[in-house]
Scaffold this motif. Structure first.
Motif, mmCIF file in Angstrom:
data_model
loop_
_atom_site.group_PDB
_atom_site.id
_atom_site.type_symbol
_atom_site.label_atom_id
_atom_site.label_comp_id
_atom_site.label_asym_id
_atom_site.label_seq_id
_atom_site.Cartn_x
_atom_site.Cartn_y
_atom_site.Cartn_z
ATOM 1 N N ALA A 174 5.203 -2.525 -0.316
ATOM 2 C CA ALA A 174 6.280 -1.686 -0.845
ATOM 3 C C ALA A 174 6.723 -0.709 0.222
ATOM 4 C CB ALA A 174 5.817 -0.932 -2.086
ATOM 5 N N LEU A 175 8.026 -0.534 0.334
ATOM 6 C CA LEU A 175 8.625 0.497 1.171
ATOM 7 C C LEU A 175 9.272 1.491 0.213
ATOM 8 C CD1 LEU A 175 10.741 -0.139 4.385
ATOM 9 C CD2 LEU A 175 11.056 1.836 2.902
ATOM 10 N N ASP A 176 8.644 2.647 0.081
ATOM 11 C CA ASP A 176 9.017 3.600 -0.974
ATOM 12 C C ASP A 176 10.017 4.623 -0.447
ATOM 13 O OD1 ASP A 176 9.083 4.967 -3.360
ATOM 14 O OD2 ASP A 176 7.174 5.996 -3.054
ATOM 15 N N ALA A 177 11.286 4.212 -0.353
ATOM 16 C CA ALA A 177 12.331 5.106 0.133
ATOM 17 C C ALA A 177 12.733 6.137 -0.912
ATOM 18 C CB ALA A 177 13.548 4.293 0.557
ATOM 19 N N ALA A 178 12.492 5.867 -2.184
ATOM 20 C CA ALA A 178 12.843 6.792 -3.256
ATOM 21 C C ALA A 178 11.724 7.762 -3.601
ATOM 22 C CB ALA A 178 13.254 6.017 -4.509
ATOM 23 N N LEU A 179 10.589 7.641 -2.915
ATOM 24 C CA LEU A 179 9.441 8.539 -3.114
ATOM 25 C C LEU A 179 8.935 8.497 -4.558
ATOM 26 C CD1 LEU A 179 10.683 11.617 -1.016
ATOM 27 C CD2 LEU A 179 9.540 9.513 -0.254
ATOM 28 N N LEU A 180 8.760 7.289 -5.077
ATOM 29 C CA LEU A 180 8.260 7.123 -6.446
ATOM 30 C C LEU A 180 6.733 7.199 -6.511
ATOM 31 C CD1 LEU A 180 10.582 4.281 -7.788
ATOM 32 C CD2 LEU A 180 10.917 6.757 -7.859
ATOM 33 N N GLY A 181 6.067 7.051 -5.391
ATOM 34 C CA GLY A 181 4.619 7.242 -5.339
ATOM 35 C C GLY A 181 3.841 6.235 -6.156
ATOM 36 N N VAL A 182 2.970 6.743 -7.053
ATOM 37 C CA VAL A 182 2.068 5.864 -7.789
ATOM 38 C C VAL A 182 2.810 4.862 -8.665
ATOM 39 C CG1 VAL A 182 0.117 7.455 -7.757
ATOM 40 C CG2 VAL A 182 1.804 7.621 -9.600
ATOM 41 N N ALA A 183 4.023 5.209 -9.116
ATOM 42 C CA ALA A 183 4.782 4.260 -9.930
ATOM 43 C C ALA A 183 5.082 2.990 -9.142
ATOM 44 C CB ALA A 183 6.078 4.904 -10.413
ATOM 45 N N ALA A 184 5.394 3.157 -7.850
ATOM 46 C CA ALA A 184 5.658 1.996 -7.001
ATOM 47 C C ALA A 184 4.359 1.339 -6.544
ATOM 48 C CB ALA A 184 6.502 2.403 -5.800
ATOM 49 N N VAL A 233 2.201 -3.119 -6.385
ATOM 50 C CA VAL A 233 1.657 -3.801 -5.212
ATOM 51 C C VAL A 233 0.350 -4.501 -5.585
ATOM 52 C CG1 VAL A 233 0.838 -3.494 -2.841
ATOM 53 C CG2 VAL A 233 2.729 -2.087 -3.709
ATOM 54 N N ARG A 234 0.176 -5.693 -5.093
ATOM 55 C CA ARG A 234 -1.043 -6.452 -5.373
ATOM 56 C C ARG A 234 -2.263 -5.773 -4.748
ATOM 57 N NH1 ARG A 234 -2.826 -8.698 -0.755
ATOM 58 N NH2 ARG A 234 -1.326 -9.307 0.868
ATOM 59 N N ASN A 235 -3.435 -6.126 -5.206
ATOM 60 C CA ASN A 235 -4.670 -5.641 -4.602
ATOM 61 C C ASN A 235 -4.699 -5.980 -3.108
ATOM 62 O OD1 ASN A 235 -5.266 -5.034 -7.209
ATOM 63 N ND2 ASN A 235 -7.143 -6.265 -7.336
ATOM 64 N N ARG A 236 -5.124 -4.995 -2.309
ATOM 65 C CA ARG A 236 -5.219 -5.132 -0.855
ATOM 66 C C ARG A 236 -3.877 -5.463 -0.207
ATOM 67 N NH1 ARG A 236 -9.724 -6.965 -3.122
ATOM 68 N NH2 ARG A 236 -8.975 -9.108 -3.252
ATOM 69 N N GLY A 237 -2.812 -5.011 -0.844
ATOM 70 C CA GLY A 237 -1.489 -5.111 -0.237
ATOM 71 C C GLY A 237 -1.239 -3.912 0.680
ATOM 72 N N CYS A 238 0.017 -3.567 0.899
ATOM 73 C CA CYS A 238 0.346 -2.447 1.780
ATOM 74 C C CYS A 238 1.520 -1.653 1.210
ATOM 75 C CB CYS A 238 0.642 -2.934 3.195
ATOM 76 S SG CYS A 238 1.877 -4.242 3.304
ATOM 77 N N PHE A 239 1.585 -0.395 1.601
ATOM 78 C CA PHE A 239 2.552 0.542 1.019
ATOM 79 C C PHE A 239 2.913 1.568 2.093
ATOM 80 C CE2 PHE A 239 3.796 4.402 -1.132
ATOM 81 C CZ PHE A 239 4.325 4.049 -2.358
ATOM 82 N N VAL A 240 4.210 1.816 2.273
ATOM 83 C CA VAL A 240 4.663 2.852 3.216
ATOM 84 C C VAL A 240 5.650 3.770 2.519
ATOM 85 C CG1 VAL A 240 6.003 3.314 5.310
ATOM 86 C CG2 VAL A 240 4.271 1.516 5.311
ATOM 87 N N ALA A 241 5.367 5.077 2.576
ATOM 88 C CA ALA A 241 6.287 6.104 2.080
ATOM 89 C C ALA A 241 7.069 6.667 3.250
ATOM 90 C CB ALA A 241 5.513 7.214 1.382
#
Length: 312
Positions: free
Chosen positions: A218-228, A232-240
């Protein structure tokens, strides 16, 4: 020359248009005559004092405002090659603790922060590219997803999210975009494979109904945080895209936030795409430099599609 600065933190009314000497380029630097300067949320949080309060800026009597600039090379410092007076360029001013920013008649940047302006594109449109384009590109680099992976992009109709969706599609990623109903057609045209409605009561459930098990990143451009993060699947990746907006890496999800950095070589690549019409540049409106406060009021009101741009 004229420049917009902040000498006390607060609302848009603290933006001051003052007269200052023309800056002189030092070794490895270039001075450009600014033809357009993008107005971004980071400008507003700088003006408000929030970044200083967070310890991201040191004390300074005068703070320059503005990161994005498009203009014409005016003077070269010693040791600069690759640019010449009269060249049309774009650049990113990525330091917070400086007395002058892009809201000015002239700006000095390291040559390494500059790139040729997109061919056939107005200065106003070109000025919308550096900060948001590089943020999207560097966030995708942090995610490092392989072609064929599934990426959730929140704020997909916004400045960073809009570029992120287009660049992700070019990398062969399957893009799941979060956008309002009125933006659905635009984000699909920009490369989104699936669209989830903005403001969904349970974003994770909406996404997982389309992508069983969750997206790869997930690329969290809207800054949704935990909602986004829940999408994401287990052991995926996330960038705020903002410091402090990244949630904890539950379920083994690798979590980062992107600290954008000026990169002339990468910006040149983005500029070439924009010049070929393969990256969409959007201007919401243009205002003269002396209406910077009005631009910040409009930014705060929200609802913009594209960037406001100041035109010295």
């Amino acid at each position: 020359m004229r420049a917009v600065v902040v000498r006390r933190f607060g609302g848009p009314e603290v933006l001051e248009l003052i007269e200052v000497p023309d800056p002189e380029p030092g070794p490895g630097q270039v001075r450009l005559r600014v033809e357009a300067a993008g107005v971004n949320p980071v400008d507003a949080v700088t003006r408000s004092g929030a970044l200083a309060a967070a310890g991201l800026m040191g004390p300074r009597e005068t703070v320059g405002i503005g990161w994005d600039a498009a203009g014409t090379v005016d003077r070269l410092g010693p040791g600069v090659s690759g640019f010449a007076p009269g060249d049309r360029v774009i650049g990113l001013r990525d330091r917070l603790d400086v007395p002058l920013g892009a809201y000015a008649d002239a700006l000095v940047l390291d040559a390494s922060a500059l790139a040729p302006a997109p061919a056939g594109v107005s200065a106003e449109a070109a000025a919308t590219l550096p900060l948001n384009g590089l943020t999207a590109l560097q966030a995708l680099d942090l995610l490092a997803l392989p072609a064929g992976a599934t990426l959730l992009v929140t704020g997909a109709a916004g400045g960073v999210g809009g570029f992120a969706g287009q660049l992700a599609a070019r990398r062969g990623l399957r893009v799941v975009a979060v956008a309002g109903e009125g933006d659905t057609a635009a984000v699909r045209a920009a490369g989104a494979d699936l669209v989830v409605p903005r403001g969904a009561a349970d974003l994770a459930a909406e996404v997982r109904s389309l992508v069983p098990g969750g997206v790869d990143g997930a690329l969290d451009a809207a800054l949704l945080g935990v909602a986004a993060l829940g999408a994401v699947r287990n052991r995926g990746c996330f960038v705020a895209v903002s410091a402090g907006a990244a949630p904890l890496g539950l379920r083994g999800v690798r979590v980062d936030h992107v600290w954008v950095a000026a990169d002339g070589a990468a910006l040149a690549g983005l500029s070439a795409l924009a010049g070929r019409g393969e990256l969409t540049l959007r201007v919401a409106d243009t205002l003269p430099l002396d209406r910077a406060a009005a631009a910040h009021h409009r930014l705060a009101a929200g609802g913009l599609r594209g960037r406001l741009v100041l035109v010295p």
